[in-house]
Enzyme design. Structure first.
Site, mmCIF file in Angstrom:
data_model
loop_
_atom_site.group_PDB
_atom_site.id
_atom_site.type_symbol
_atom_site.label_atom_id
_atom_site.label_comp_id
_atom_site.label_asym_id
_atom_site.label_seq_id
_atom_site.Cartn_x
_atom_site.Cartn_y
_atom_site.Cartn_z
ATOM 1 N N MET A 226 17.736 -25.398 28.234
ATOM 2 C CA MET A 226 17.151 -25.962 29.499
ATOM 3 C C MET A 226 17.775 -27.368 30.082
ATOM 4 O O MET A 226 17.171 -28.186 30.565
ATOM 5 C CB MET A 226 15.353 -26.266 29.440
ATOM 6 C CG MET A 226 14.770 -24.842 28.973
ATOM 7 S SD MET A 226 13.135 -24.902 29.834
ATOM 8 C CE MET A 226 12.341 -26.196 28.524
ATOM 9 N N HIS B 43 21.498 -32.337 23.365
ATOM 10 C CA HIS B 43 21.446 -33.268 22.494
ATOM 11 C C HIS B 43 22.360 -32.331 21.554
ATOM 12 O O HIS B 43 22.817 -31.328 21.474
ATOM 13 C CB HIS B 43 20.096 -33.758 21.954
ATOM 14 C CG HIS B 43 19.324 -32.477 21.410
ATOM 15 N ND1 HIS B 43 19.541 -31.503 20.694
ATOM 16 C CD2 HIS B 43 18.093 -32.036 22.071
ATOM 17 C CE1 HIS B 43 18.510 -30.669 20.427
ATOM 18 N NE2 HIS B 43 17.874 -30.977 21.544
ATOM 19 N N GLY C 132 21.740 -31.135 18.785
ATOM 20 C CA GLY C 132 21.409 -29.856 18.501
ATOM 21 C C GLY C 132 21.599 -28.729 18.952
ATOM 22 O O GLY C 132 22.080 -27.398 18.702
ATOM 23 N N HIS C 133 21.593 -28.896 20.619
ATOM 24 C CA HIS C 133 22.059 -27.738 21.385
ATOM 25 C C HIS C 133 23.618 -27.705 21.111
ATOM 26 O O HIS C 133 24.105 -26.353 21.167
ATOM 27 C CB HIS C 133 21.942 -28.217 22.759
ATOM 28 C CG HIS C 133 20.474 -28.343 23.328
ATOM 29 N ND1 HIS C 133 19.969 -29.475 23.764
ATOM 30 C CD2 HIS C 133 19.477 -27.482 23.500
ATOM 31 C CE1 HIS C 133 18.700 -29.563 24.211
ATOM 32 N NE2 HIS C 133 18.483 -27.962 24.080
ATOM 33 N N GLN D 181 9.486 -18.639 19.386
ATOM 34 C CA GLN D 181 10.236 -18.294 20.145
ATOM 35 C C GLN D 181 11.263 -17.087 19.821
ATOM 36 O O GLN D 181 11.308 -16.106 20.410
ATOM 37 C CB GLN D 181 10.892 -19.320 21.140
ATOM 38 C CG GLN D 181 11.873 -18.935 22.092
ATOM 39 C CD GLN D 181 12.505 -20.012 22.845
ATOM 40 O OE1 GLN D 181 11.996 -20.565 23.818
ATOM 41 N NE2 GLN D 181 13.690 -20.764 22.420
ATOM 42 N N SER E 293 14.906 -33.023 19.993
ATOM 43 C CA SER E 293 14.296 -32.627 21.271
ATOM 44 C C SER E 293 14.575 -33.330 22.492
ATOM 45 O O SER E 293 14.602 -34.479 22.610
ATOM 46 C CB SER E 293 12.921 -32.331 20.831
ATOM 47 O OG SER E 293 12.026 -32.132 21.949
ATOM 48 N N SER E 294 14.711 -32.520 23.540
ATOM 49 C CA SER E 294 14.820 -33.178 24.924
ATOM 50 C C SER E 294 13.687 -34.159 25.294
ATOM 51 O O SER E 294 13.691 -35.071 25.675
ATOM 52 C CB SER E 294 15.322 -32.087 26.095
ATOM 53 O OG SER E 294 16.208 -31.203 25.703
HETATM 54 P P1 AMP Z 1 15.676 -25.865 24.950
HETATM 55 O O1 AMP Z 1 16.885 -26.484 25.930
HETATM 56 O O2 AMP Z 1 14.699 -26.991 24.547
HETATM 57 O O3 AMP Z 1 14.905 -24.926 25.625
HETATM 58 O O4 AMP Z 1 16.697 -25.266 23.641
HETATM 59 C C1 AMP Z 1 17.481 -24.495 24.098
HETATM 60 C C2 AMP Z 1 17.954 -24.063 22.492
HETATM 61 O O5 AMP Z 1 18.212 -25.103 21.727
HETATM 62 C C3 AMP Z 1 16.685 -23.288 21.985
HETATM 63 O O6 AMP Z 1 17.122 -21.940 21.120
HETATM 64 C C4 AMP Z 1 16.434 -24.058 20.820
HETATM 65 O O7 AMP Z 1 15.935 -23.791 19.733
HETATM 66 C C5 AMP Z 1 17.667 -25.061 20.470
HETATM 67 N N1 AMP Z 1 17.213 -26.310 19.960
HETATM 68 C C6 AMP Z 1 16.353 -27.161 20.557
HETATM 69 N N2 AMP Z 1 16.412 -28.315 19.542
HETATM 70 C C7 AMP Z 1 16.911 -27.993 18.485
HETATM 71 C C8 AMP Z 1 17.644 -28.925 17.302
HETATM 72 N N3 AMP Z 1 16.897 -29.945 17.047
HETATM 73 N N4 AMP Z 1 18.224 -28.229 16.498
HETATM 74 C C9 AMP Z 1 18.935 -27.118 16.908
HETATM 75 N N5 AMP Z 1 18.563 -26.206 17.871
HETATM 76 C C10 AMP Z 1 17.662 -26.760 18.712
#
Ligand code: AMP
Length: 283
Positions: A34, A38, A40-41, A157, A189-190
């Site tokens: 989304m 960061h 993590g993504h 999820q 986290s965003s």
């Molecule tokens: P989001 O944009 O929050 O929907 O996340 C997109 C993808 O990034 C999802 O598969 C999340 O699980 C993953 N994600 C979010 N935060 C992290 C993190 N800290 N470490 C690894 N993957 C992450």
């Protein structure tokens, strides 16, 4: 890779890129996000680049997975910043459709997620996983990836999507990637951008409590009393509300009462003021 990272905004455009890659015999990995990216993504994008010849990253803040009272309007957005980061991480194509492209007038079909969607997040966000399952199903048929990478950060999820891929025989493989954390343990986290300085200082207590809970459960401590202790720690640290702290079967997400043969996961969701944080860890 070479050159600038491309952006597709219509399904028609997306299919042109994907069609050419397919003709060349290239394999494709998809990383759904989304945005507000960061590290993590970006770790998912780097993993995707190892798993396939071409990497598509979708950036779509999916309205159907937010309830009316949730944070859709204030969800952080930074497309230009995201595209620059993705270029460096090895992404070939950004798939960034407008809401009207994803859900054109007359759109009315949805995926009803399976049993893994019912507990935990499903109790507190009743329509969330239907939104997630439907948009991921669309992303999978738009991009036709060989593999899709999801973070264990959103553990339930991942379980719901694994169930969907299995039940509907979707022709792709899902890969789960480990959660990236700040030095103090807070999961990236965003939504961490919402935290005040004081809330940010309290936030790592959630991870600390579930890590302790996981090791207690692994050491044979009674699950119910270990969960009660974790609740006390999180509340005493300054969290304003706890939605759940649970020990569950890692595949079905059903609550676990005792330590058995099957892998277990500790999962939690709790509030710091207006910000809801989720986290999880293996037992
Ligand atoms: P989001 O944009 O929050 O929907 O996340 C997109 C993808 O990034 C999802 O598969 C999340 O699980 C993953 N994600 C979010 N935060 C992290 C993190 N800290 N470490 C690894 N993957 C992450």
């Amino acid at each position: 890779m070479g050159g600038k990272t491309k952006i597709a905004r219509t399904v028609k455009d997306l299919r042109k890129f994907v069609g050419k890659w397919r003709k060349d015999g290239a394999s494709i990995a998809l990383v759904p996000t989304m945005g507000a990216l960061h590290p993590g993504h970006l770790s998912l994008v780097k993993l995707a680049a190892k798993k396939a010849d071409r990497v598509v990253v979708s950036i779509f803040v999916n309205p159907t997975q937010f309830a009316p009272h949730e944070d859709l309007a204030r969800y952080p957005r930074d497309e230009a910043g995201d595209v620059a980061k993705l270029h460096d991480a090895g992404c070939d194509l950004v798939w960034a459709p407008a809401v009207e492209e994803m859900y054109p007038e007359g759109f009315s079909t949805s995926v009803k997620p399976g049993s893994a969607a019912a507990p935990l997040e499903g109790e507190f966000r009743p329509h969330h996983f239907a939104g997630v399952a439907t948009v991921c199903c669309k992303l999978f048929s738009q991009v036709t990836p060989d593999v899709a990478i999801f973070g264990e950060k959103d553990f339930q999820q991942l379980a719901v999507l694994r169930q969907m891929v299995r039940d509907l025989n979707l022709p792709l493989k899902l890969i789960g990637a480990p959660t990236m954390r700040e030095k103090d343990g807070l999961a990236l986290s965003s939504r961490n951008a919402y935290l005040s300085a004081n809330e940010r200082a309290i936030a790592p207590a959630l991870q600390a409590a579930i890590a302790e809970l996981a090791s207690e459960v692994a050491n044979g401590v009674d699950i119910k009393s270990a969960i009660e202790a974790a609740n006390r720690k999180v509340r005493n640290a300054g969290f304003t509300k706890i939605d759940y702290i649970a020990v569950a079967d890692a595949e079905t997400l059903k609550p676990a009462e005792t330590l058995g043969e099957r892998p277990l996961r500790v999962l939690a969701a709790a509030w710091l003021g207006k910000t809801r944080l989720i986290d999880n860890i293996a037992v």
